[in-house]
Write a protein that holds these residues in place. Structure first.
Motif, PDB file in Angstrom:
ATOM      1  N   LEU A 189       0.821  -1.204   0.000  1.00 59.70           N
ATOM      2  CA  LEU A 189       0.000   0.000   0.000  1.00 59.70           C
ATOM      3  C   LEU A 189       0.859   1.259   0.000  1.00 59.70           C
ATOM      4  O   LEU A 189       0.465   2.288  -0.544  1.00 59.70           O
ATOM      5  N   GLN A 190       2.039   1.184   0.625  1.00 61.20           N
ATOM      6  CA  GLN A 190       2.936   2.329   0.667  1.00 61.20           C
ATOM      7  C   GLN A 190       3.574   2.593  -0.695  1.00 61.20           C
ATOM      8  O   GLN A 190       4.029   3.688  -0.976  1.00 61.20           O
ATOM      9  N   SER A 191       3.609   1.596  -1.536  1.00 61.71           N
ATOM     10  CA  SER A 191       4.277   1.742  -2.828  1.00 61.71           C
ATOM     11  C   SER A 191       3.248   1.730  -3.950  1.00 61.71           C
ATOM     12  O   SER A 191       3.113   0.761  -4.690  1.00 61.71           O
ATOM     13  N   LYS A 192       2.489   2.816  -4.056  1.00 63.33           N
ATOM     14  CA  LYS A 192       1.421   2.892  -5.054  1.00 63.33           C
ATOM     15  C   LYS A 192       1.975   2.813  -6.478  1.00 63.33           C
ATOM     16  O   LYS A 192       1.349   2.226  -7.358  1.00 63.33           O
ATOM     17  N   ILE A 193       3.133   3.405  -6.701  1.00 60.64           N
ATOM     18  CA  ILE A 193       3.713   3.390  -8.045  1.00 60.64           C
ATOM     19  C   ILE A 193       4.041   1.967  -8.469  1.00 60.64           C
ATOM     20  O   ILE A 193       3.804   1.582  -9.618  1.00 60.64           O
TER      21      ILE A 193
END
Length: 496
Positions: A8-12
């Motif tokens: 979730l923290q790494s949307k990219i």
């Protein structure tokens, strides 16, 4: 839970996975399934076209032969795509290879979509060949791109999404192929051309995301672009440890160039790695899983399922693989690669036996057709939970950056050749063995389970060096008591 938080923290990274998958392995599953619904309509179109050209209708065996050519064009195109995927990934990069790969499917969609207007069934055959090329490239390049773009702790989980997108493509292809949507007599050209939509989505979305950081650093030597790509993919995370890992890998392969497939066969340090991917890549198709999709309607009809219910039952098979591929993605880092593969093939062997017994008794016992149907679902579930996902990840784990494209070329070529072989041979197997048509697939499942059980080391949580040491024990078994072995050519100090 920690894994979910990191995702979730790494949307990219999530968006990169989606952009790569929708025009990548999604197309493989989608194009396998959409050809089933319009089978009878295309065969009628072939006959009508030939009658209009020559004034003489085609004989039924000639129509069947032309249809066989149409079906076979897809795996032949896939084999071609698998062969060119390695050079494309090396010369153009992972992301650019995926983008240019969409040209093949756009050509295919144009040919298939206008085939009825042009009164040319040959356009469908050529279109299927180009569709296969697209799938052949994406099946090899997408796992490399995603595995090289993901952080260390998520590398396998991210790479496994390739199998999930394949299963998603299967399900959506089956849904779109229903008579109520694009599977009708008037709309089948639009069904065959609908694969252009995922291609256009990828062409729109993927350019916004970075190239593989490992490719930029190790293949191109561009450290600044690598850092920029990592910053886009990781956000505000500390990049020092990951960059140090990549620099160590770069040092390990310094002075080497990307290898060709024949160089892997010549290298004794890769003997058992090659043997493992050859066995497992071949078993992926020779286990009979894709026969369910090419001949699903026929198999369910033989099982006694009513004709008007078959398309909806077929959707269930694809849904089973989608559910299990997602499940495999969630549990692989806990269960390990080896148990999932071993369990998958053992269960497939068991269900193949039950399936053949049920088919042989379906005229004697009223509920046997439903047991046959349940066996097919169970077979697909067993395939999806292990072999479908894990097999595609192994080349990433057991080969280094310089060997990986060549390893994927070998895997892809075997996958498509065996898909062609099974697709061609399965009708004759059914004709010869009748209710016991899954005996050859049963033998493959048992032999593969034995190989995994006795020869394949577990790679979960191990560094490249530890994996190399595992294989070294087998590759150089005869030399372990004489002289000091300094390690295989691709030894690394980086962790998975």
């Amino acid at each position: 839970m920690n894994k979910l938080q990191r995702l979730l923290q790494s949307k990219i990274l999530i968006l990169t996975v989606c952009a790569a998958g929708i025009g990548g392995t999604f197309q493989y599953g989608y194009n396998i399934s959409i050809i089933n619904a319009p089978t009878s309509y295309i065969q009628t179109f072939m006959n009508e076209t030939w009658l209009e050209r020559t004034g003489v209708p085609l004989e039924s065996n000639v129509i069947l032969l032309l249809w066989s050519f149409t079906v076979s064009a897809y795996p032949l195109g896939g084999l071609t795509g698998a062969v060119v995927a390695g050079p494309m990934a090396i010369m153009l990069g992972r992301k650019m290879s995926l983008l240019l790969n969409n040209v093949f499917v756009i050509i295919a969609a144009a040919l298939s979509g206008f085939s009825r207007t042009a009164k040319s069934f040959e356009m469908i055959m050529i279109g299927r060949f180009f569709t296969g090329m697209n799938a052949g490239v994406s099946m090899n390049v997408q796992p490399m791109y995603l595995a090289e773009s993901a952080p260390k702790k998520l590398r396998v989980a991210v790479a496994l999404t390739s199998a999930s997108f394949t299963a998603l493509g299967l399900v959506l292809g089956q849904v779109v192929g229903l008579r109520e949507l694009l599977g009708g007599e008037e709309s089948w050209p639009f069904l065959l051309a609908s694969n252009v939509v995922p291609a256009l989505i990828q062409l729109t979305a993927l350019p916004w995301f970075p190239e593989s950081p490992r490719y930029l650093l190790i293949d191109r030597g561009d450290k600044e672009s690598c850092i920029s790509a990592l910053q886009k993919l990781r956000g505000n995370s500390d990049l020092s440890a990951e960059l140090e890992e990549m620099l160590a890998e770069q040092a390990a392969v310094k002075g080497q160039k990307a290898k060709n497939p024949w160089e892997l066969f010549q290298n004794p340090a890769l003997r058992w790695q090659l043997m493992s991917i050859i066995v497992l890549s071949s078993a992926m198709q020779l286990c009979g899983s894709d026969s369910m999709y090419f001949y699903a309607a026929y198999v369910f009809q033989e099982a006694g399922i009513p004709q008007d219910k078959i398309p909806y039952v077929v959707i269930g098979t694809g849904s089973c693989e989608l559910i299990t591929s997602v499940t495999c993605n969630l549990i692989i880092d806990y269960a390990g690669r080896r148990p999932l593969l071993l369990g998958g093939y053992i269960f497939m062997a068991g269900w193949a036996i039950v399936f053949m017994v049920a088919l042989s008794q379906q005229t004697q016992i009223s509920w046997m057709p439903y047991l046959s149907m349940a066996c097919i679902f169970a077979y697909i579930l067993s395939f999806g939970i292990g072999p479908a996902g894990v097999t595609g990840v192994l080349p990433t784990e057991v080969f280094d950056q310089m060997s990986r494209p060549a390893a994927y070329m070998i895997c892809g070529s075997l996958l498509w050749f065996n898909l062609f072989l099974v697709g061609t041979a399965f009708p004759f197997i059914v004709k010869s063995l009748a209710h016991f048509c899954y005996i050859p697939f049963l033998v493959v499942c048992i032999c593969t389970a034995l190989y995994v059980g006795f020869f394949l080391p577990e790679t979960k949580g191990k560094s490249f060096l530890e994996i190399s040491e595992e294989f070294k024990k087998r590759n150089f078994k005869a030399q372990t008591h004489g002289g000091v072995y300094k390690g295989p050519e691709e030894i690394k100090s980086t962790m998975l």
